[in-house]
Design a protein around this motif. Structure first.
Motif, short mmCIF file in Angstrom:
data_model
loop_
_atom_site.label_atom_id
_atom_site.label_comp_id
_atom_site.label_asym_id
_atom_site.label_seq_id
_atom_site.Cartn_x
_atom_site.Cartn_y
_atom_site.Cartn_z
N GLY A 13 77.53 68.35 49.03
CA GLY A 13 78.71 68.82 48.30
C GLY A 13 79.11 70.23 48.68
N HIS A 14 78.17 71.03 49.09
CA HIS A 14 78.45 72.42 49.45
C HIS A 14 78.60 72.60 50.96
N ALA A 15 78.60 71.51 51.71
CA ALA A 15 78.76 71.56 53.18
C ALA A 15 77.62 72.33 53.85
N ASN A 33 80.92 82.92 46.61
CA ASN A 33 82.09 82.08 46.87
C ASN A 33 82.53 81.32 45.62
N GLY A 34 81.54 80.76 44.89
CA GLY A 34 81.88 79.96 43.71
C GLY A 34 82.62 80.77 42.67
N ALA A 35 82.38 82.08 42.65
CA ALA A 35 83.04 82.97 41.68
C ALA A 35 84.08 83.85 42.36
N SER A 87 73.01 84.75 41.68
CA SER A 87 72.87 83.41 42.27
C SER A 87 72.83 82.34 41.20
N GLY A 88 73.72 81.36 41.30
CA GLY A 88 73.73 80.23 40.36
C GLY A 88 72.45 79.43 40.44
N ALA A 89 71.85 79.34 41.64
CA ALA A 89 70.62 78.57 41.82
C ALA A 89 69.43 79.28 41.18
N GLY A 119 71.84 80.34 36.99
CA GLY A 119 72.98 79.64 36.40
C GLY A 119 74.30 80.38 36.63
N CYS A 120 75.35 79.82 36.05
CA CYS A 120 76.70 80.36 36.33
C CYS A 120 76.93 81.72 35.67
N GLN A 121 76.14 82.06 34.64
CA GLN A 121 76.24 83.40 34.07
C GLN A 121 76.07 84.45 35.17
N GLU A 145 76.94 84.05 38.32
CA GLU A 145 78.06 84.03 39.29
C GLU A 145 79.37 84.43 38.61
N VAL A 146 79.90 83.54 37.79
CA VAL A 146 81.19 83.87 37.14
C VAL A 146 80.99 85.01 36.13
N GLY A 147 79.84 85.05 35.48
CA GLY A 147 79.56 86.15 34.55
C GLY A 147 79.56 87.50 35.27
N MET A 170 75.50 80.69 30.41
CA MET A 170 76.36 79.69 31.07
C MET A 170 75.61 79.03 32.24
N THR A 171 75.58 77.72 32.21
CA THR A 171 74.82 76.96 33.20
C THR A 171 75.65 76.67 34.45
N CYS A 172 74.95 76.26 35.48
CA CYS A 172 75.61 75.82 36.72
C CYS A 172 75.36 74.33 36.86
N ASP A 173 76.42 73.52 36.72
CA ASP A 173 76.25 72.06 36.74
C ASP A 173 77.42 71.39 37.45
N PRO A 174 77.68 71.78 38.70
CA PRO A 174 78.87 71.26 39.39
C PRO A 174 78.81 69.76 39.61
N VAL A 175 79.88 69.08 39.23
CA VAL A 175 79.94 67.62 39.35
C VAL A 175 79.84 67.23 40.83
N VAL A 180 84.49 71.20 40.00
CA VAL A 180 84.46 71.00 38.55
C VAL A 180 83.06 71.37 38.05
N PRO A 181 82.92 72.38 37.23
CA PRO A 181 83.93 73.14 36.49
C PRO A 181 84.40 74.41 37.19
N CYS A 182 83.98 74.64 38.42
CA CYS A 182 84.09 75.96 39.04
C CYS A 182 85.52 76.52 39.14
N GLU A 222 88.50 75.92 37.48
CA GLU A 222 89.06 76.40 36.20
C GLU A 222 88.25 77.56 35.63
N ARG A 223 86.95 77.46 35.82
CA ARG A 223 86.05 78.48 35.25
C ARG A 223 86.39 79.86 35.79
N ASN A 224 86.82 79.94 37.02
CA ASN A 224 87.22 81.23 37.57
C ASN A 224 88.46 81.76 36.86
N LYS A 244 70.62 74.84 37.28
CA LYS A 244 70.70 75.89 38.29
C LYS A 244 71.11 75.30 39.63
N GLU A 245 72.33 74.85 39.68
CA GLU A 245 72.95 74.39 40.93
C GLU A 245 72.19 73.24 41.59
N THR A 246 71.66 72.33 40.76
CA THR A 246 70.99 71.16 41.32
C THR A 246 71.83 69.91 41.12
S1 SF4 Z 1 79.19 76.14 38.11
FE1 SF4 Z 1 80.28 76.38 40.05
S2 SF4 Z 1 80.97 78.54 40.06
FE2 SF4 Z 1 79.37 78.36 38.51
S3 SF4 Z 1 77.48 78.94 39.61
FE3 SF4 Z 1 77.68 76.70 39.70
S4 SF4 Z 1 78.70 76.27 41.65
FE4 SF4 Z 1 79.01 78.49 41.18
#
Ligand code: SF4
Length: 457
Positions: free
Chosen positions: A58-60, A290-292, A336-338, A341-343, A345-347, A382-387, A393-395, A397-399, A443-445
């Protein structure tokens, strides 16, 4: 500790600084090791571990690793050339990096997603191997992509290597408390102290030219995203929305149709434009990842295009202040989200953007620290749980929401005196501890949260 503006803001490619840029940078480092080796290598192999395996497709990460081993680098990446090279490698099974002989590499068998073995140093681990004519490994290195495009070898990670090996800087603050003490003692703003640090390392002209380029790439990315349309790659069939929202906002302008909160849609559109470009594998700037990557450019663009009295001459101060805060978060916790969590990155991005905006709107160092703290505090947990492991998603909109929070945090801080209850240092430490306690699923799994509760096929 010195983390430069250019450590925090790196020109690269989407969709992920830790999963796309980092592996490409690691591959470039391994090619250098091969060039320095006193023996000839004949082939390459790579294995991806932990989060790099679980969300790698998913992240190439696979494409980034192959292209990195072929000699591509995030800073100079050209999408068309990369696509052509990937197609050639798929059929030829050889890599031709500069300064090395042709190397055997079959993407189907030489790139391994190892879901069973996490590496001990960090969630984002990878092992790169060079082989001899018989296919035996003759050179091997383990790399960790620790977020924001930063890469460390196993030994560097064990040695606790900071990114700083240069001469001391004039204002070496390692915490927000130290930063405020130095600002009081010197009478300088956070941006002025950070500028002095940067100029001592990079020289004035070089620093200015590179900073101007950072903002140019950021704002170009917003414009490309706003002009984009269609479906994002990856299989989720996520539609690009930033352009449509922006066109609607332009049409409504001057017609007295909009509610006051419509300004939030402008901010969201700018942020989503960046993250849609990122999801499409376009050129972005890590801010801090990049995600944030959309939060900070959206906040700065909001300032320049919508705040009366805003001036492009303030861009540098915005970036300097934001980088100062990002450096504190990275040094004392994580971006790092990994890892957290997302706190993280976006936090972190929201804290950086809030600080930058507060500074260019006349905030004192205390108000700037307050703005960063408010923005970070309200992303804690805030967790990191990208679909499907896609940075969509959710990245995306979350930005947008991160940028809106950044603007509100700056505004609230500017309405106070800078005196406040929770120090930024305490908030950063809370983020670190919360990240440590967070289940690995978040954490980005892509093993928990939205990633397992949203039907995605
Ligand atoms: S939810 Fe998206 S923007 Fe947030 S840390 Fe995970 S991959 Fe990055």
């Amino acid at each position: 500790m010195f983390l430069s503006v250019f450590d925090m803001f790196k020109v690269g490619i989407g969709p992920s600084s830790s999963h796309t840029m980092g592996p490409m940078v690691a591959a470039a480092r391994f090619l250098d090791a091969m060039r320095a080796a006193p023996f000839a290598c004949h082939g390459l192999r790579a294995s991806l571990h932990g989060s790099l395996a679980f969300t790698g497709v998913g992240h190439a990460t696979d494409r980034a690793t192959i292209l990195g081993l072929a000699g591509f680098h995030p800073e100079t990446y050209v999408a068309e050339a990369a696509e052509a090279e990937l197609a050639r490698i798929k059929t030829d099974h050889t890599l031709h990096p500069d300064g090395l002989p042709a190397l055997r590499f079959d993407p189907d068998s030489d790139l391994i997603f190892d879901y069973d073995r996490a590496l001990p140093g960090h969630a984002n681990g990878m092992i790169l191997m060079a082989t001899d004519a018989q296919g035996d490994v003759i050179l091997q290195e383990t790399y960790y992509s620790i977020g924001g495009g930063f890469v460390l070898t196993e030994a560097e990670l064990e040695a606790g290597k900071a990114t700083d090996e240069g001469a001391p800087v004039p204002y070496p603050f390692k915490s927000a408390a130290e930063m405020l003490d130095m600002a009081r003692a010197s009478g300088l703003s956070i941006a002025a102290m950070k500028r002095a640090n940067e100029v001592s390392r990079h020289g004035d002209i070089n620093f200015r030219t590179r900073t101007a380029r950072i903002w140019q790439v950021m704002t170009d990315c917003i414009d490309r995203g706003l002009a984009g349309d269609g479906i994002l790659p990856g299989g989720l069939k996520v539609k690009r929305r930033a352009g449509g929202i922006h066109r609607a906002l332009l049409a409504e302008r001057g017609q007295n149709l909009s509610a006051p909160h419509t300004i939030n849609d402008w901010i969201s559109a700018y942020a989503m434009a960046v993250n849609e470009e990122n999801a499409a594998g376009g050129q972005v700037v890590t801010a801090p990842t990049n995600g944030a990557a959309g939060v900070l450019p959206a906040t700065l663009r909001y300032y320049l295009d919508h705040v009366p009295g805003a001036a492009p001459s303030h861009v540098e101060d915005f970036l300097l202040t934001a980088a100062a805060i990002g450096g504190l978060v990275k040094f004392n916790a994580s971006i790092s989200g990994a890892e957290a969590g997302c706190q993280a990155e976006v936090g972190s991005a929201a804290a950086m953007a809030a600080a930058g905006l507060c500074a260019v709107m006349g905030g004192t160092p205390e108000q700037v620290e307050n703005a960063a703290e408010i923005a970070l505090e309200h992303h804690l947990g805030m967790t990191c749980d990208p679909v499907r492991g896609l940075v969509q998603v959710p990245c995306i909109e979350r930005n947008g929401l991160g940028a809106i929070k950044a603007v509100s945090a700056a505004s609230l801080a500017l309405r106070g005196t800078g005196d406040h209850f929770v120090p930024l240092d305490a908030c950063i430490e809370t983020m670190r501890q919360t990240g440590q306690d967070m289940s690995e699923k978040y954490k980005e799994t892509a093993l928990g949260g939205l990633a397992v509760n949203v039907p995605n096929c």
